[in-house]
Design a protein around this motif. Sequence first.
Motif, PDB file in Angstrom:
ATOM      1  N   TRP A 100      -3.184   3.641   7.094  1.00  0.00           N
ATOM      2  CA  TRP A 100      -1.876   3.275   6.540  1.00  0.00           C
ATOM      3  C   TRP A 100      -0.749   3.497   7.543  1.00  0.00           C
TER       4      TRP A 100
ATOM      5  N   HIS B 100      -1.895  -1.384   5.000  1.00  0.00           N
ATOM      6  CA  HIS B 100      -3.165  -1.012   5.603  1.00  0.00           C
ATOM      7  C   HIS B 100      -3.421  -1.959   6.764  1.00  0.00           C
TER       8      HIS B 100
ATOM      9  N   LEU C  71       1.578   5.335  -0.058  1.00  0.00           N
ATOM     10  CA  LEU C  71       1.043   6.640   0.309  1.00  0.00           C
ATOM     11  C   LEU C  71       2.143   7.674   0.128  1.00  0.00           C
TER      12      LEU C  71
ATOM     13  N   GLY D 247      -3.663   8.298   5.946  1.00  0.00           N
ATOM     14  CA  GLY D 247      -4.266   7.891   4.681  1.00  0.00           C
ATOM     15  C   GLY D 247      -5.719   7.500   4.755  1.00  0.00           C
TER      16      GLY D 247
ATOM     17  N   GLN E 123       0.854  -1.184   0.000  1.00  0.00           N
ATOM     18  CA  GLN E 123       0.000   0.000   0.000  1.00  0.00           C
ATOM     19  C   GLN E 123       0.893   1.237   0.000  1.00  0.00           C
TER      20      GLN E 123
END
Length: 221
Positions: free
Chosen positions: A95, A76, A69, A179, A67
């Motif tokens: 996140w 996550h 960001l 996030g 994941q």
Amino acid sequence: MLALMLIFARLGVWQMDRAAIKDHRLSEFSSVPEFIQLPDPGNMREFTRLVLEGRFKQQYDTLADNQVLAGRPGVHVYTAFELDSGEKILVNRGWLPMPENRLSLPLVDTPAGQLEISGRIGPMPLPGRQLGKEGDMLLDRWPQLVTYPKLDKISVALSTKLYPWVLFLDETSAGGFSGRQWKPVFMSPARHRAYAFQWFALAFTAFLGWIFLTIRRGEQK
């Protein structure tokens, strides 16, 4: 040229249809009801807001890998939340960054005790393209890193029945991380309409090219 014109026009219509679908999702996102308990799953609408009271199941976190960001890789965090009624729902808490060496997992801080959380309901996100096998979750290793998290596998690993939807924790709710600016669509309707305009412009250009070549061929004859 005529074939290209028809293909470009069809692609433009397809992008307009995509824009209409995104408009509908955005409208649903802003007009869904709110509940203070888990509704019947069969009557659940995506994006429904829930305000729930209960407690997180500490130390039993599922970390969804890959994941990103702001260009940084991370995970996550999914944690089961038990309501006062005894029902349990899996919560996407946001996140966390992965350590650079990937030899250890992120430290997950989970609040203890009774608390109120809020968020929106949605399905477990699916990968755009799955490479390799899913793999089975372990029963005695928590938290654990998972590439392709599946709600049914998490339920088996936790030895508990989970609500068949995931709660995406609000940005202002307790117990979350970064996030959490959840959006119902990844590409805006305006972007789809811009693409549609480009395809229609190409179709018009192909049409003009067809006319030009037809006239020129007639002059040559």
